[in-house]
Scaffold this active site. Structure first.
Site, mmCIF file in Angstrom:
data_model
loop_
_atom_site.group_PDB
_atom_site.id
_atom_site.type_symbol
_atom_site.label_atom_id
_atom_site.label_comp_id
_atom_site.label_asym_id
_atom_site.label_seq_id
_atom_site.Cartn_x
_atom_site.Cartn_y
_atom_site.Cartn_z
ATOM 1 N N PHE A 1 12.556 -10.999 4.604
ATOM 2 C CA PHE A 1 12.625 -11.352 6.011
ATOM 3 C C PHE A 1 12.993 -10.158 6.878
ATOM 4 C CE2 PHE A 1 12.744 -14.434 9.395
ATOM 5 C CZ PHE A 1 11.872 -15.414 8.923
ATOM 6 N N VAL B 1 -3.090 -2.521 3.013
ATOM 7 C CA VAL B 1 -3.857 -1.310 3.315
ATOM 8 C C VAL B 1 -4.150 -1.291 4.799
ATOM 9 C CG1 VAL B 1 -6.004 -0.067 2.890
ATOM 10 C CG2 VAL B 1 -4.943 -1.370 1.039
ATOM 11 N N ASP C 1 2.925 5.928 -1.475
ATOM 12 C CA ASP C 1 2.352 4.832 -0.688
ATOM 13 C C ASP C 1 0.825 4.975 -0.608
ATOM 14 O OD1 ASP C 1 2.801 2.678 1.631
ATOM 15 O OD2 ASP C 1 1.431 4.203 2.398
ATOM 16 N N LYS D 1 -2.165 2.524 -2.155
ATOM 17 C CA LYS D 1 -3.238 1.978 -1.316
ATOM 18 C C LYS D 1 -4.625 2.343 -1.838
ATOM 19 C CE LYS D 1 -0.514 1.761 2.929
ATOM 20 N NZ LYS D 1 0.042 2.589 4.024
#
Lengths: 337, 337
Positions: B12, B150, B219, B223
């Site tokens: 959250f 992505v 990262d 992707k």
């Protein structure tokens, strides 16, 4: 399980020939990977027609067209063939006619009337009567697909659809005519005059022999009407394009002066409230100041800002790739995978 | 007719809060225009949980989270909530963990096991086990959707899908990490050092407090694995990324020297045979040399050449827009329109 999908191709220029070549070369691949078995049951050009309910021999058809300039020996009215031949999809590839959109308009109406799906690369019927054509297609339960009408093979409408799933689109603007963009880029890169650059575009197969649709902005106007209807859910026709500016009068000296200021002149079609086509001076780094026979479109999304799509957008091969995309989608929806 | 679609949100942070805000603000719109009535039946953060089978009061939930840092009073294991709550979709928004992809991995597996669809913005489970996760989702008849993994909100995978309908894709390459791209652009535009530019990225909310996933290329590696699997139909995991270059050691003097040569340094992920992430020197006009907190991806299409898509790709609002896109699509497939 493969599903037979029967096609009628009307208009047999460069896009149709590229498409027919792909149907022939990739037929086995489509049967195997998609479960779709395309049969070309009729081909029509401006002088003749060829019909075979069991599927024409496409290689033979292409050979005949190349040798004789005709797809068949007989001449038959296209509307009659469209209405009377048992087929699933009309592939409408006649030339764009900005005055009354004929003969494409009649072909589309004939197909819809006889409950055939339509895949078209001819933008003018849609630019003239998009809202009413879609309504009558819907009432007949047939699809009208028109990827190739905007961006040639560049999937501009698909990209807009993806953006629009979760965000309202506020504005769309872009370079939609690859020929004009080639001409402007050429004037800039080697100081050609407008006629010289246009001649070059013709030589490379980008421009039609009568290229005024391109350079006077009418092609862009038709495309922005289609984008506005499809993507922004407007209900417009070509008559609603208030301003249409062309590039015919742009001089090499203006292009040169702009270049020295770090600017480019580009034909930009846009729609926010109303659609228009304007010749704009853009800074060199602007995403819309793309070079060459390309299209570029900027979608202004309410929450995520400006998303841009670009790529080559001229020539039969890339245009026929968009037609094929539509055919495979209609094929999938009527039984393939 | 509206279809009730029950959601569990796990994780959250900023994306979840933006998403919850949209569900609240746009609920009536989605009921009216799509026939989808989203109910948030459970929300879980790292410390607590809130459950209401009739639908949580989202406004109240957001207020509580802001005031107390928790969504609920009790703490319950997320896996138990995922497996035992009657719901249609798990929305997995926990932070990316490159080591073992937990806790996201367990959440995804719990959802699939209990026959729930998954919409996720957490790329690591997919980067670690895409092939096996998809296989088990398929065998359970549930969808796993991951637009937001992505390009944040930029619909890169959708665009690739549209390109791939009618043409084999030969290669995909792009700038996939908006934070690194912001840092490099900033070093170039105002001669910041790497730490200064990164600090600025943090201040603007682009970088995580621990930004090494971004600047060291992990990262981007995750992707490109997802893009390769989704778009090129490969079967890869993060371990298959042979080369991963980061930007941590790039000096202001190198950036300056490149700028004088008309070049930019960019972190480019690509896949042709094998996926890799490299730091490349690109000419200023290269489509991949985009500036700012953006992504740009070039799809090399067999027949139509290079198609490019670009746009802002950082921040909770645009990421939650991609999550919403996936939710609306799953919603449409299970009964909305």
């Amino acid at each position: 399980m493969t599903e037979e999908v029967r096609l009628i191709i009307v208009g047999f220029g460069v896009v149709a020939r590229s498409l027919a070549g792909s149907l022939e070369a990739r037929g086995e691949e489509f049967r195997r990977t998609r479960g779709i078995d395309f049969h070309l049951v009729a081909a029509v050009d401006s002088k003749s027609a060829a019909i075979d309910r069991n599927g024409l021999d496409v290689r033979e058809l292409l050979r005949r067209k190349e040798e004789t300039g005709r797809v068949g020996r007989r001449s038959l009215p296209a509307t009659e063939i469209i209405e009377d031949t048992e087929a699933d999809i009309l592939v409408e590839l006649t030339p764009a006619n900005p005055l009354d959109a004929e003969p494409g308009m009649t072909h589309l109406k004939s197909a819809i009337k006889s409950s055939k799906h339509v895949v078209t690369a001819n933008k003018m019927p849609l630019a003239h009567e998009y809202p009413s054509l879609m309504t009558s297609a819907e009432s007949r339960g047939v699809q009208v697909r028109y990827s190739a009408c905007v961006g040639a093979g560049l999937p501009i409408l698909d990209f807009g659809d993806a953006c629009a799933v979760s965000e309202p689109l506020l504005k769309v603007e872009g370079v939609l005519n690859a020929t004009s963009n080639f001409v402007l880029s050429r004037m800039e890169s080697d100081s050609s005059s407008f006629p010289e650059a246009l001649e070059e575009a013709k030589k490379l197969g980008y421009a039609e022999s009568n290229p005024w649709l391109d350079v006077d902005g009418v092609d862009s106007a038709a495309k922005i009407v289609i984008i506005a209807n499809h993507t922004l859910k407007k209900s417009l026709t070509l008559k609603d394009v208030a301003i249409v500016e062309g590039i015919r009068r742009i001089s090499p000296s203006r292009v040169k002066a702009l270049r020295e200021e770090g600017k480019k002149v580009r034909m930009v079609a846009s729609v926010e409230r109303r659609p228009e086509v304007r010749v704009l001076e853009l800074p060199r780094g602007d995403p819309l100041s793309i070079d060459g026979a390309c299209n570029v479109v900027k979608f202004h999304c309410k929450y995520s800002g400006e998303r841009v799509v670009s790529g080559p957008a001229a020539g039969g091969v890339t245009t026929s790739s968009a037609v094929m995309r539509d055919l495979l989608r209609v094929g999938a929806s009527i039984g393939g995978s």
